[in-house]
Scaffold this motif. Structure first.
Motif, PDB file in Angstrom:
ATOM      1  N   VAL A   1      12.922  81.121 -24.346  1.00 50.04           N
ATOM      2  CA  VAL A   1      11.949  80.551 -25.279  1.00 50.04           C
ATOM      3  C   VAL A   1      12.122  81.177 -26.655  1.00 50.04           C
ATOM      4  O   VAL A   1      12.200  80.489 -27.659  1.00 50.04           O
ATOM      5  CB  VAL A   1      10.512  80.777 -24.765  1.00 50.04           C
ATOM      6  CG1 VAL A   1       9.504  80.351 -25.818  1.00 50.04           C
ATOM      7  CG2 VAL A   1      10.296  80.003 -23.478  1.00 50.04           C
ATOM      8  N   SER A   2      12.235  82.501 -26.677  1.00 49.47           N
ATOM      9  CA  SER A   2      12.401  83.189 -27.951  1.00 49.47           C
ATOM     10  C   SER A   2      13.642  82.681 -28.672  1.00 49.47           C
ATOM     11  O   SER A   2      13.640  82.460 -29.881  1.00 49.47           O
ATOM     12  CB  SER A   2      12.529  84.693 -27.726  1.00 49.47           C
ATOM     13  OG  SER A   2      11.373  85.170 -27.085  1.00 49.47           O
ATOM     14  N   LYS A   3      14.696  82.493 -27.912  1.00 48.51           N
ATOM     15  CA  LYS A   3      15.949  82.034 -28.507  1.00 48.51           C
ATOM     16  C   LYS A   3      15.803  80.638 -29.104  1.00 48.51           C
ATOM     17  O   LYS A   3      16.204  80.381 -30.235  1.00 48.51           O
ATOM     18  CB  LYS A   3      17.035  82.019 -27.429  1.00 48.51           C
ATOM     19  CG  LYS A   3      18.241  82.856 -27.818  1.00 48.51           C
ATOM     20  CD  LYS A   3      19.141  83.128 -26.631  1.00 48.51           C
ATOM     21  CE  LYS A   3      20.034  81.940 -26.300  1.00 48.51           C
ATOM     22  NZ  LYS A   3      20.881  82.207 -25.120  1.00 48.51           N
ATOM     23  N   LEU A   4      15.213  79.753 -28.313  1.00 49.45           N
ATOM     24  CA  LEU A   4      15.032  78.369 -28.749  1.00 49.45           C
ATOM     25  C   LEU A   4      14.189  78.287 -30.011  1.00 49.45           C
ATOM     26  O   LEU A   4      14.538  77.612 -30.974  1.00 49.45           O
ATOM     27  CB  LEU A   4      14.348  77.563 -27.644  1.00 49.45           C
ATOM     28  CG  LEU A   4      15.265  77.118 -26.508  1.00 49.45           C
ATOM     29  CD1 LEU A   4      14.431  76.581 -25.353  1.00 49.45           C
ATOM     30  CD2 LEU A   4      16.213  76.040 -27.006  1.00 49.45           C
ATOM     31  N   ILE A   5      13.074  78.985 -29.984  1.00 51.67           N
ATOM     32  CA  ILE A   5      12.173  78.953 -31.131  1.00 51.67           C
ATOM     33  C   ILE A   5      12.871  79.538 -32.352  1.00 51.67           C
ATOM     34  O   ILE A   5      12.800  79.010 -33.454  1.00 51.67           O
ATOM     35  CB  ILE A   5      10.896  79.758 -30.840  1.00 51.67           C
ATOM     36  CG1 ILE A   5      10.201  79.214 -29.596  1.00 51.67           C
ATOM     37  CG2 ILE A   5       9.953  79.723 -32.031  1.00 51.67           C
ATOM     38  CD1 ILE A   5       9.488  77.932 -29.763  1.00 51.67           C
ATOM     39  N   GLY A   6      13.586  80.628 -32.134  1.00 53.89           N
ATOM     40  CA  GLY A   6      14.289  81.262 -33.236  1.00 53.89           C
ATOM     41  C   GLY A   6      15.310  80.336 -33.864  1.00 53.89           C
ATOM     42  O   GLY A   6      15.426  80.255 -35.082  1.00 53.89           O
ATOM     43  N   GLN A   7      16.041  79.620 -33.030  1.00 55.69           N
ATOM     44  CA  GLN A   7      17.043  78.701 -33.552  1.00 55.69           C
ATOM     45  C   GLN A   7      16.387  77.556 -34.313  1.00 55.69           C
ATOM     46  O   GLN A   7      16.838  77.146 -35.368  1.00 55.69           O
ATOM     47  CB  GLN A   7      17.857  78.113 -32.394  1.00 55.69           C
ATOM     48  CG  GLN A   7      18.930  79.069 -31.899  1.00 55.69           C
ATOM     49  CD  GLN A   7      19.504  78.612 -30.569  1.00 55.69           C
ATOM     50  OE1 GLN A   7      19.117  77.576 -30.048  1.00 55.69           O
ATOM     51  NE2 GLN A   7      20.416  79.381 -30.031  1.00 55.69           N
ATOM     52  N   ARG A   8      15.305  77.074 -33.756  1.00 54.24           N
ATOM     53  CA  ARG A   8      14.653  75.907 -34.326  1.00 54.24           C
ATOM     54  C   ARG A   8      14.001  76.208 -35.667  1.00 54.24           C
ATOM     55  O   ARG A   8      14.038  75.429 -36.578  1.00 54.24           O
ATOM     56  CB  ARG A   8      13.603  75.416 -33.337  1.00 54.24           C
ATOM     57  CG  ARG A   8      13.075  74.075 -33.679  1.00 54.24           C
ATOM     58  CD  ARG A   8      12.662  73.374 -32.406  1.00 54.24           C
ATOM     59  NE  ARG A   8      11.961  72.166 -32.708  1.00 54.24           N
ATOM     60  CZ  ARG A   8      11.411  71.390 -31.789  1.00 54.24           C
ATOM     61  NH1 ARG A   8      11.480  71.712 -30.545  1.00 54.24           N
ATOM     62  NH2 ARG A   8      10.803  70.290 -32.134  1.00 54.24           N
ATOM     63  N   TYR A   9      13.380  77.363 -35.752  1.00 55.70           N
ATOM     64  CA  TYR A   9      12.605  77.665 -36.960  1.00 55.70           C
ATOM     65  C   TYR A   9      13.226  78.753 -37.811  1.00 55.70           C
ATOM     66  O   TYR A   9      12.676  79.153 -38.814  1.00 55.70           O
ATOM     67  CB  TYR A   9      11.187  78.066 -36.567  1.00 55.70           C
ATOM     68  CG  TYR A   9      10.419  76.937 -35.964  1.00 55.70           C
ATOM     69  CD1 TYR A   9       9.812  75.980 -36.771  1.00 55.70           C
ATOM     70  CD2 TYR A   9      10.300  76.818 -34.591  1.00 55.70           C
ATOM     71  CE1 TYR A   9       9.118  74.937 -36.218  1.00 55.70           C
ATOM     72  CE2 TYR A   9       9.600  75.777 -34.018  1.00 55.70           C
ATOM     73  CZ  TYR A   9       9.006  74.830 -34.844  1.00 55.70           C
ATOM     74  OH  TYR A   9       8.325  73.807 -34.293  1.00 55.70           O
ATOM     75  N   LYS A  10      14.368  79.259 -37.366  1.00 55.41           N
ATOM     76  CA  LYS A  10      15.021  80.339 -38.093  1.00 55.41           C
ATOM     77  C   LYS A  10      14.093  81.539 -38.308  1.00 55.41           C
ATOM     78  O   LYS A  10      13.969  82.062 -39.392  1.00 55.41           O
ATOM     79  CB  LYS A  10      15.508  79.841 -39.465  1.00 55.41           C
ATOM     80  CG  LYS A  10      16.363  78.590 -39.378  1.00 55.41           C
ATOM     81  CD  LYS A  10      17.818  78.896 -39.701  1.00 55.41           C
ATOM     82  CE  LYS A  10      18.663  77.664 -39.821  1.00 55.41           C
ATOM     83  NZ  LYS A  10      18.612  76.770 -38.646  1.00 55.41           N
ATOM     84  N   VAL A  11      13.413  81.914 -37.233  1.00 53.72           N
ATOM     85  CA  VAL A  11      12.553  83.093 -37.304  1.00 53.72           C
ATOM     86  C   VAL A  11      12.822  83.978 -36.107  1.00 53.72           C
ATOM     87  O   VAL A  11      13.420  83.545 -35.127  1.00 53.72           O
ATOM     88  CB  VAL A  11      11.057  82.726 -37.302  1.00 53.72           C
ATOM     89  CG1 VAL A  11      10.682  82.027 -38.582  1.00 53.72           C
ATOM     90  CG2 VAL A  11      10.718  81.904 -36.083  1.00 53.72           C
ATOM     91  N   LYS A  12      12.360  85.210 -36.220  1.00 53.69           N
ATOM     92  CA  LYS A  12      12.457  86.127 -35.097  1.00 53.69           C
ATOM     93  C   LYS A  12      11.199  86.022 -34.271  1.00 53.69           C
ATOM     94  O   LYS A  12      10.101  86.135 -34.804  1.00 53.69           O
ATOM     95  CB  LYS A  12      12.585  87.562 -35.627  1.00 53.69           C
ATOM     96  CG  LYS A  12      13.999  88.043 -35.705  1.00 53.69           C
ATOM     97  CD  LYS A  12      13.961  89.542 -35.944  1.00 53.69           C
ATOM     98  CE  LYS A  12      15.331  90.080 -36.271  1.00 53.69           C
ATOM     99  NZ  LYS A  12      15.236  91.470 -36.712  1.00 53.69           N
ATOM    100  N   VAL A  13      11.344  85.835 -32.976  1.00 48.41           N
ATOM    101  CA  VAL A  13      10.181  85.769 -32.110  1.00 48.41           C
ATOM    102  C   VAL A  13      10.352  86.783 -30.990  1.00 48.41           C
ATOM    103  O   VAL A  13      11.405  86.883 -30.391  1.00 48.41           O
ATOM    104  CB  VAL A  13      10.019  84.363 -31.510  1.00 48.41           C
ATOM    105  CG1 VAL A  13       8.791  84.311 -30.623  1.00 48.41           C
ATOM    106  CG2 VAL A  13       9.954  83.318 -32.600  1.00 48.41           C
ATOM    107  N   GLY A  14       9.277  87.519 -30.710  1.00 47.96           N
ATOM    108  CA  GLY A  14       9.245  88.429 -29.561  1.00 47.96           C
ATOM    109  C   GLY A  14      10.083  89.615 -29.679  1.00 47.96           C
ATOM    110  O   GLY A  14      10.623  90.170 -30.426  1.00 47.96           O
TER     111      GLY A  14
END
Ligand SMILES: [Zn+2]
Length: 85
Positions: free
Chosen positions: A72-85
């Motif tokens: 999930v963190s990876k997907l979100i990061g790729q999609r929004y270009k942000v660091k998550v988790g």
């Protein structure tokens, strides 16, 4: 009681310390300081910067689909270009 995990919006360090309070019109605002880059910020600016509601919603729907947290963190990061988790 509730410990919030704080991460510096500037350098992503976890070495955040409280550095006093500032009075607003109708509330007290806690200020924080990063021990790594020495920048100061407030909790509210942190919130806005780190996790916009849209991203959280997306993360939740990924969880519901059964994706493990790291994916999930990876997907979100790729999609929004942000660091998550
Ligand atoms: Zn920092």
């Amino acid at each position: 009681m509730n410990k919030i995990k704080l991460i510096c919006p500037s350098c992503s360090s976890k070495g955040i310390v409280k550095t006093g309070k500032r009075k607003n019109k109708n509330q007290l605002i806690q200020r924080y300081k990063c021990n790594s880059c020495r920048k100061t910020f407030t909790a509210s600016s942190l919130k806005n910067k780190t996790y916009p509601a849209k991203i959280i919603l997306n993360a939740v729907s990924y969880y519901n689909l059964g994706s493990p947290q790291i994916e999930v963190s990876k997907l979100i990061g790729q999609r929004y270009k942000v660091k998550v988790g």
